[in-house]
Design a protein around this motif. Structure first.
Motif, PDB file in Angstrom:
ATOM      1  N   MET A   1      95.420 143.444  31.621  1.00  0.00           N
ATOM      2  CA  MET A   1      94.883 142.000  31.698  1.00  0.00           C
ATOM      3  C   MET A   1      94.107 141.864  33.091  1.00  0.00           C
ATOM      4  O   MET A   1      94.357 142.336  34.156  1.00  0.00           O
ATOM      5  CB  MET A   1      96.309 141.157  31.884  1.00  0.00           C
ATOM      6  N   THR A   2      92.914 141.242  32.645  1.00  0.00           N
ATOM      7  CA  THR A   2      91.918 140.979  33.780  1.00  0.00           C
ATOM      8  C   THR A   2      92.507 139.942  34.794  1.00  0.00           C
ATOM      9  O   THR A   2      92.926 138.798  34.546  1.00  0.00           O
ATOM     10  CB  THR A   2      90.501 140.340  33.291  1.00  0.00           C
ATOM     11  N   LYS A   3      92.718 140.295  36.024  1.00  0.00           N
ATOM     12  CA  LYS A   3      93.155 139.476  36.930  1.00  0.00           C
ATOM     13  C   LYS A   3      92.461 138.196  37.183  1.00  0.00           C
ATOM     14  O   LYS A   3      91.005 138.303  37.140  1.00  0.00           O
ATOM     15  CB  LYS A   3      93.296 140.122  38.407  1.00  0.00           C
ATOM     16  N   ASN A   4      92.946 137.131  37.425  1.00  0.00           N
ATOM     17  CA  ASN A   4      92.327 135.539  37.616  1.00  0.00           C
ATOM     18  C   ASN A   4      91.254 135.528  36.384  1.00  0.00           C
ATOM     19  O   ASN A   4      90.366 134.962  36.764  1.00  0.00           O
ATOM     20  CB  ASN A   4      91.730 135.698  38.983  1.00  0.00           C
ATOM     21  N   ARG A   5      91.692 135.682  35.417  1.00  0.00           N
ATOM     22  CA  ARG A   5      90.895 135.405  34.165  1.00  0.00           C
ATOM     23  C   ARG A   5      91.745 134.451  33.073  1.00  0.00           C
ATOM     24  O   ARG A   5      92.785 134.812  32.904  1.00  0.00           O
ATOM     25  CB  ARG A   5      90.218 136.380  33.643  1.00  0.00           C
ATOM     26  N   LEU A   6      91.018 133.234  32.692  1.00  0.00           N
ATOM     27  CA  LEU A   6      91.849 132.385  31.774  1.00  0.00           C
ATOM     28  C   LEU A   6      90.929 131.965  30.692  1.00  0.00           C
ATOM     29  O   LEU A   6      89.723 131.864  30.685  1.00  0.00           O
ATOM     30  CB  LEU A   6      91.939 130.959  32.457  1.00  0.00           C
ATOM     31  N   LYS A   7      91.496 132.041  29.578  1.00  0.00           N
ATOM     32  CA  LYS A   7      90.964 131.990  28.298  1.00  0.00           C
ATOM     33  C   LYS A   7      91.514 130.343  27.704  1.00  0.00           C
ATOM     34  O   LYS A   7      92.873 130.648  27.620  1.00  0.00           O
ATOM     35  CB  LYS A   7      91.053 132.884  27.067  1.00  0.00           C
ATOM     36  N   CYS A   8      90.859 129.478  27.326  1.00  0.00           N
ATOM     37  CA  CYS A   8      91.521 128.367  26.844  1.00  0.00           C
ATOM     38  C   CYS A   8      91.139 128.133  25.512  1.00  0.00           C
ATOM     39  O   CYS A   8      89.848 128.000  24.993  1.00  0.00           O
ATOM     40  CB  CYS A   8      90.995 127.031  27.752  1.00  0.00           C
ATOM     41  N   PHE A   9      91.866 127.774  24.456  1.00  0.00           N
ATOM     42  CA  PHE A   9      91.561 127.319  23.173  1.00  0.00           C
ATOM     43  C   PHE A   9      91.789 125.874  23.021  1.00  0.00           C
ATOM     44  O   PHE A   9      92.592 125.140  23.263  1.00  0.00           O
ATOM     45  CB  PHE A   9      92.829 127.991  22.109  1.00  0.00           C
ATOM     46  N   LEU A  10      90.557 125.338  22.707  1.00  0.00           N
ATOM     47  CA  LEU A  10      90.543 123.885  22.347  1.00  0.00           C
ATOM     48  C   LEU A  10      90.459 123.745  20.874  1.00  0.00           C
ATOM     49  O   LEU A  10      89.312 124.160  20.396  1.00  0.00           O
ATOM     50  CB  LEU A  10      89.138 123.290  23.197  1.00  0.00           C
ATOM     51  N   PHE A  11      91.417 122.974  20.399  1.00  0.00           N
ATOM     52  CA  PHE A  11      91.442 122.548  19.025  1.00  0.00           C
ATOM     53  C   PHE A  11      90.755 121.401  18.602  1.00  0.00           C
ATOM     54  O   PHE A  11      90.648 120.419  19.608  1.00  0.00           O
ATOM     55  CB  PHE A  11      92.736 122.531  18.432  1.00  0.00           C
ATOM     56  N   ASN A  12      90.238 121.167  17.386  1.00  0.00           N
ATOM     57  CA  ASN A  12      89.364 120.222  16.996  1.00  0.00           C
ATOM     58  C   ASN A  12      90.126 118.721  16.585  1.00  0.00           C
ATOM     59  O   ASN A  12      89.553 117.831  16.169  1.00  0.00           O
ATOM     60  CB  ASN A  12      88.462 120.501  15.928  1.00  0.00           C
ATOM     61  N   ASP A  13      91.407 118.751  16.833  1.00  0.00           N
ATOM     62  CA  ASP A  13      92.111 117.609  16.629  1.00  0.00           C
ATOM     63  C   ASP A  13      92.377 116.751  17.965  1.00  0.00           C
ATOM     64  O   ASP A  13      92.858 115.647  17.813  1.00  0.00           O
ATOM     65  CB  ASP A  13      93.399 117.978  15.876  1.00  0.00           C
ATOM     66  N   LEU A  14      91.635 117.001  18.862  1.00  0.00           N
ATOM     67  CA  LEU A  14      91.634 116.466  20.152  1.00  0.00           C
ATOM     68  C   LEU A  14      90.858 115.193  19.967  1.00  0.00           C
ATOM     69  O   LEU A  14      89.800 115.111  19.481  1.00  0.00           O
ATOM     70  CB  LEU A  14      91.339 117.233  21.250  1.00  0.00           C
ATOM     71  N   GLU A  15      91.353 114.008  20.409  1.00  0.00           N
ATOM     72  CA  GLU A  15      90.391 112.951  20.746  1.00  0.00           C
ATOM     73  C   GLU A  15      89.384 113.101  21.460  1.00  0.00           C
ATOM     74  O   GLU A  15      89.598 114.001  22.657  1.00  0.00           O
ATOM     75  CB  GLU A  15      91.143 111.711  21.100  1.00  0.00           C
ATOM     76  N   PRO A  16      88.288 112.607  21.478  1.00  0.00           N
ATOM     77  CA  PRO A  16      87.086 112.873  22.424  1.00  0.00           C
ATOM     78  C   PRO A  16      87.596 112.860  23.920  1.00  0.00           C
ATOM     79  O   PRO A  16      87.026 113.241  24.639  1.00  0.00           O
ATOM     80  CB  PRO A  16      85.909 112.082  21.866  1.00  0.00           C
ATOM     81  N   TRP A  17      88.095 111.494  24.275  1.00  0.00           N
ATOM     82  CA  TRP A  17      88.459 111.146  25.539  1.00  0.00           C
ATOM     83  C   TRP A  17      89.597 112.342  25.835  1.00  0.00           C
ATOM     84  O   TRP A  17      89.458 112.496  27.318  1.00  0.00           O
ATOM     85  CB  TRP A  17      89.054 109.786  25.639  1.00  0.00           C
ATOM     86  N   GLU A  18      90.427 112.756  25.136  1.00  0.00           N
ATOM     87  CA  GLU A  18      91.363 113.787  25.607  1.00  0.00           C
ATOM     88  C   GLU A  18      90.688 115.046  26.117  1.00  0.00           C
ATOM     89  O   GLU A  18      90.820 115.692  27.012  1.00  0.00           O
ATOM     90  CB  GLU A  18      92.468 113.929  24.604  1.00  0.00           C
ATOM     91  N   ARG A  19      89.683 115.418  25.118  1.00  0.00           N
ATOM     92  CA  ARG A  19      88.984 116.614  25.298  1.00  0.00           C
ATOM     93  C   ARG A  19      88.089 116.504  26.580  1.00  0.00           C
ATOM     94  O   ARG A  19      87.980 117.347  27.443  1.00  0.00           O
ATOM     95  CB  ARG A  19      87.847 116.924  24.033  1.00  0.00           C
ATOM     96  N   ARG A  20      87.510 115.499  26.889  1.00  0.00           N
ATOM     97  CA  ARG A  20      86.710 115.266  27.952  1.00  0.00           C
ATOM     98  C   ARG A  20      87.439 115.517  29.205  1.00  0.00           C
ATOM     99  O   ARG A  20      87.006 116.037  30.291  1.00  0.00           O
ATOM    100  CB  ARG A  20      86.162 113.932  28.092  1.00  0.00           C
ATOM    101  N   SER A  21      88.756 114.958  29.240  1.00  0.00           N
ATOM    102  CA  SER A  21      89.751 115.008  30.543  1.00  0.00           C
ATOM    103  C   SER A  21      89.881 116.776  30.596  1.00  0.00           C
ATOM    104  O   SER A  21      89.894 117.148  31.929  1.00  0.00           O
ATOM    105  CB  SER A  21      91.034 114.458  30.328  1.00  0.00           C
ATOM    106  N   VAL A  22      90.137 117.568  29.562  1.00  0.00           N
ATOM    107  CA  VAL A  22      90.559 118.863  29.600  1.00  0.00           C
ATOM    108  C   VAL A  22      89.407 119.574  30.122  1.00  0.00           C
ATOM    109  O   VAL A  22      89.072 120.505  31.128  1.00  0.00           O
ATOM    110  CB  VAL A  22      91.027 119.466  28.304  1.00  0.00           C
ATOM    111  N   GLU A  23      88.100 119.189  29.503  1.00  0.00           N
ATOM    112  CA  GLU A  23      86.936 119.804  29.650  1.00  0.00           C
ATOM    113  C   GLU A  23      86.567 119.679  31.228  1.00  0.00           C
ATOM    114  O   GLU A  23      85.974 120.732  31.929  1.00  0.00           O
ATOM    115  CB  GLU A  23      85.742 119.232  28.999  1.00  0.00           C
TER     116      GLU A  23
END
Length: 338
Positions: A1-23
């Motif tokens: 595992m690469t140290k200090n590397r994060l992969k984030c899966f964003l699914f398309n069922d998020l509301e736009p305003w939820e997605r913007r907060s996470v982004e």
């Protein structure tokens, strides 16, 4: 595992305003570590069949389906975090999977990220998820790059942003609107969101003959929040406090019921108002009182904007997520609210 590397899966069922907060949060975290954001498509199906190691964060409303889609049971090494963003996913198990079977198949590599004390209590006390596999963290307060211009109007507008489901308690809002109609017919209420019960709630409004003052609007946008004079927050159960953050960002005062965790955002009388019960008459009377006191509304909105900008800034919250993902130290004082 690469140290200090994060992969984030964003699914398309998020509301736009939820997605913007996470982004916004991911963008801030990426200033410190390597972050890869993956917008999930069919090509990610059974992802962990082929890549079973690393540091991953799954963000989806239907998080049970997301785990199944990615084949999380094949995850081998590292850490797998999944945000719980929809309380309705607890009511039925996908493909017969219970919480315990999800945990047993994913082993101790799986950690639930919850964003409200109510959900933390539900997972710990009712679903019996081990304490080490549940983390309670807020989402950040962020300011949109869009500029808002409030419309000039003699109407007093209030509204709420929610899911059209039973947990959002929309019948309570409709009942409050019916009460207000008798006392202050110039008030207009917007109930904005989407979900399976849209037609049901729209029918309720028509049957109560309050359609001229109450709009049930099917939408995924939060833009109209800036046009409101007062934001209402009254869920029976919530997965996060993003709607309160959005109201604060638009400098709209918030009137909320007393639910676990709201005290972390609103000090009643200072930067908003919190009522202790879901009592229609009390809520209606408080709305009318605030309608007649524009100075108090403006003061509370300014205070809320300042308070959340300080307590839940991107810099502050991203530090907590970074410590969770890579330092495994104590990261939040929210558990006292749970």
């Amino acid at each position: 595992m690469t140290k200090n590397r994060l992969k984030c899966f964003l699914f398309n069922d998020l509301e736009p305003w939820e997605r913007r907060s996470v982004e916004a949060l991911l963008e801030e975290i990426s200033t410190r570590i390597s972050v890869e954001t993956i917008w999930v498509t069919e090509s990610q199906r059974r992802f962990f069949h082929f890549t079973g190691e690393g540091q991953y964060w799954i963000v989806a409303k239907n998080w049970q389906r997301a785990l199944h889609f990615l084949s999380s049971k094949r995850f081998k090494s590292g850490k797998l975090y999944v945000s719980v963003l929809d309380v309705n996913q607890h009511k039925s198990s996908l493909y017969g999977l219970s919480f315990q079977s999800i945990l047993s198949r994913s082993s101790k590599s799986l950690t639930f990220l919850v964003h409200s004390p109510m959900e933390y209590r539900f997972l710990r006390d009712i679903k019996k998820v081990p304490q080490e596999q549940v983390q309670l963290l807020p989402l950040p307060f962020y300011r949109s790059s869009r500029s808002y211009q409030r419309k000039n109007s003699d109407e007093f507008r209030l509204g709420t942003l929610c899911q059209f489901d039973t947990e959002s308690n929309i019948p309570f809002a409709i009942a409050v609107s019916h009460f207000i109609k008798q006392c202050a017919p110039q008030v207009r209420m917007d109930i904005m969101g989407r979900g399976p019960l849209y037609n049901h709630f729209a029918k309720m409004v028509n049957e109560l003959e309050i359609g001229e003052m109450t709009n049930v609007v099917e939408t995924v946008s939060d833009f109209d929040i800036s046009q409101w004079d007062l934001f209402l927050y009254f869920p029976l159960r919530n997965a996060h406090f993003i709607p309160v953050m959005l109201a604060a960002a638009s400098k709209v005062p918030v009137l909320s019921v007393d639910i676990p965790g709201i005290e972390k955002f609103i000090t009643s009388g200072k930067n908003g108002v919190v009522l202790s019960s879901y009592e229609i008459k009390s809520m209606g009377e408080k709305i009318i009182e605030l309608m007649n006191n524009p100075f108090q509304r403006k003061t509370m909105a300014e205070n809320l904007w300042n308070d959340l900008r300080e307590k839940y800034s991107l810099e502050t919250i991203s530090e907590q997520y970074y410590r969770l993902f890579f330092k495994t130290s104590s990261i939040s004082d929210w558990k006292e609210a749970a």
